[in-house]
Design a protein around this motif. Sequence first.
Motif, mmCIF file in Angstrom:
data_model
loop_
_atom_site.group_PDB
_atom_site.id
_atom_site.type_symbol
_atom_site.label_atom_id
_atom_site.label_comp_id
_atom_site.label_asym_id
_atom_site.label_seq_id
_atom_site.Cartn_x
_atom_site.Cartn_y
_atom_site.Cartn_z
ATOM 1 N N THR A 14 0.783 -1.311 0.158
ATOM 2 C CA THR A 14 -0.025 -0.144 0.099
ATOM 3 C C THR A 14 1.117 1.168 -0.093
ATOM 4 O O THR A 14 2.092 0.955 -0.175
ATOM 5 N N HIS A 15 0.338 2.383 0.114
ATOM 6 C CA HIS A 15 1.161 3.594 0.173
ATOM 7 C C HIS A 15 2.343 3.693 1.352
ATOM 8 O O HIS A 15 3.219 4.407 1.256
ATOM 9 N N ASN A 16 1.897 2.721 2.330
ATOM 10 C CA ASN A 16 3.076 2.989 3.643
ATOM 11 C C ASN A 16 3.266 1.524 4.096
ATOM 12 O O ASN A 16 3.701 1.443 5.233
ATOM 13 N N VAL A 17 2.980 0.572 3.282
ATOM 14 C CA VAL A 17 3.436 -0.756 3.632
ATOM 15 C C VAL A 17 4.061 -1.377 2.402
ATOM 16 O O VAL A 17 3.829 -1.361 1.205
ATOM 17 N N SER A 69 5.326 1.353 7.485
ATOM 18 C CA SER A 69 6.273 2.292 7.963
ATOM 19 C C SER A 69 5.511 3.683 8.382
ATOM 20 O O SER A 69 4.493 3.835 7.747
ATOM 21 N N TYR A 70 6.147 4.385 8.965
ATOM 22 C CA TYR A 70 5.775 5.646 9.812
ATOM 23 C C TYR A 70 6.830 6.560 9.514
ATOM 24 O O TYR A 70 7.671 7.036 10.441
ATOM 25 N N THR A 77 10.868 1.618 11.631
ATOM 26 C CA THR A 77 9.990 1.434 10.321
ATOM 27 C C THR A 77 10.404 2.325 9.125
ATOM 28 O O THR A 77 10.097 1.809 7.939
ATOM 29 N N GLU A 78 10.876 3.491 9.400
ATOM 30 C CA GLU A 78 11.052 4.510 8.276
ATOM 31 C C GLU A 78 12.436 3.982 7.523
ATOM 32 O O GLU A 78 12.437 3.828 6.475
ATOM 33 N N ARG A 235 2.995 -0.233 16.950
ATOM 34 C CA ARG A 235 3.525 0.347 17.813
ATOM 35 C C ARG A 235 5.045 0.714 17.514
ATOM 36 O O ARG A 235 5.415 1.860 17.527
ATOM 37 N N ALA A 236 5.559 -0.211 16.788
ATOM 38 C CA ALA A 236 6.984 0.145 16.220
ATOM 39 C C ALA A 236 7.093 1.379 15.412
ATOM 40 O O ALA A 236 8.092 1.961 15.546
ATOM 41 N N GLY A 237 6.124 1.823 14.777
ATOM 42 C CA GLY A 237 6.083 2.966 14.068
ATOM 43 C C GLY A 237 6.191 4.266 15.074
ATOM 44 O O GLY A 237 6.400 5.417 14.440
#
Length: 239
Positions: A14-17, A69-70, A77-78, A235-237
């Motif tokens: 997706t846009h952030n996965v 990812s955040y 995650t980034e 949470r990791a994000g």
Amino acid sequence: MTHKLTLQAIEPVTHNVNHLVFDRPAGYEFAPGQATDFALDRDGWREEQRPFTFCNLPGSDTLEFVIKSYPSHDGVTEQIAKLQPGDTVLIEDAWGAIEDKGPGTFIAGGAGITPFIAILRARLDREGTLDGSQLIFSNTEARDIILREEWERMPGLDTTFTLTGEDAPGLPHARIDAGFLDRTVKDWSGMFYVCGPDKMVEDIAGLLRDKDVPAARIVSEEARGGPRPGVLVKRAGND
């Protein structure tokens, strides 16, 4: 035991996965639904372990993850989203209490879907159908739905996607509350698998108890007294 993995491929889901594919160390074992503690193999990052759930089948020759990812948090995650083939990461042995106990209702919020990916894929591979199983998947926006097309293609799987942050054609705009479950759950006599943000899991477990679903038919990390991989992935994000 610590294992070093080499990234073979990374592609967006997706846009952030992202979906990440690594080589698999000889003898490394895991069961569908289990997670591992994962760290970047870089100076300054090796002690920053985060739990992520395996999404591939146990019999494959790779180890695969679907990771959200955040970027705004400048955290692990980034950095994961920036990995390139050939980069290495460190993982520990597999752990986790979410496991396949038979067909049932899978209730996920956001990245909480991750333990169910391998469980449903493995059950489909073994049985050829997901008859008797239902997926209820809550997200903020339609673009956040991880692997939506795969879920919709799985034979026998009854899917319901609900959104909390926008109206989208053909999808309910609602949180998973007692009324939503009353309208949506097809079989109250089966297993219930729950994974997502802390408050969501706590609330849904309470709703299931109110419907006289016994603890033995509720599968979550919390039910076994441990951390929940899907929640920890989310949470990791935060860092």
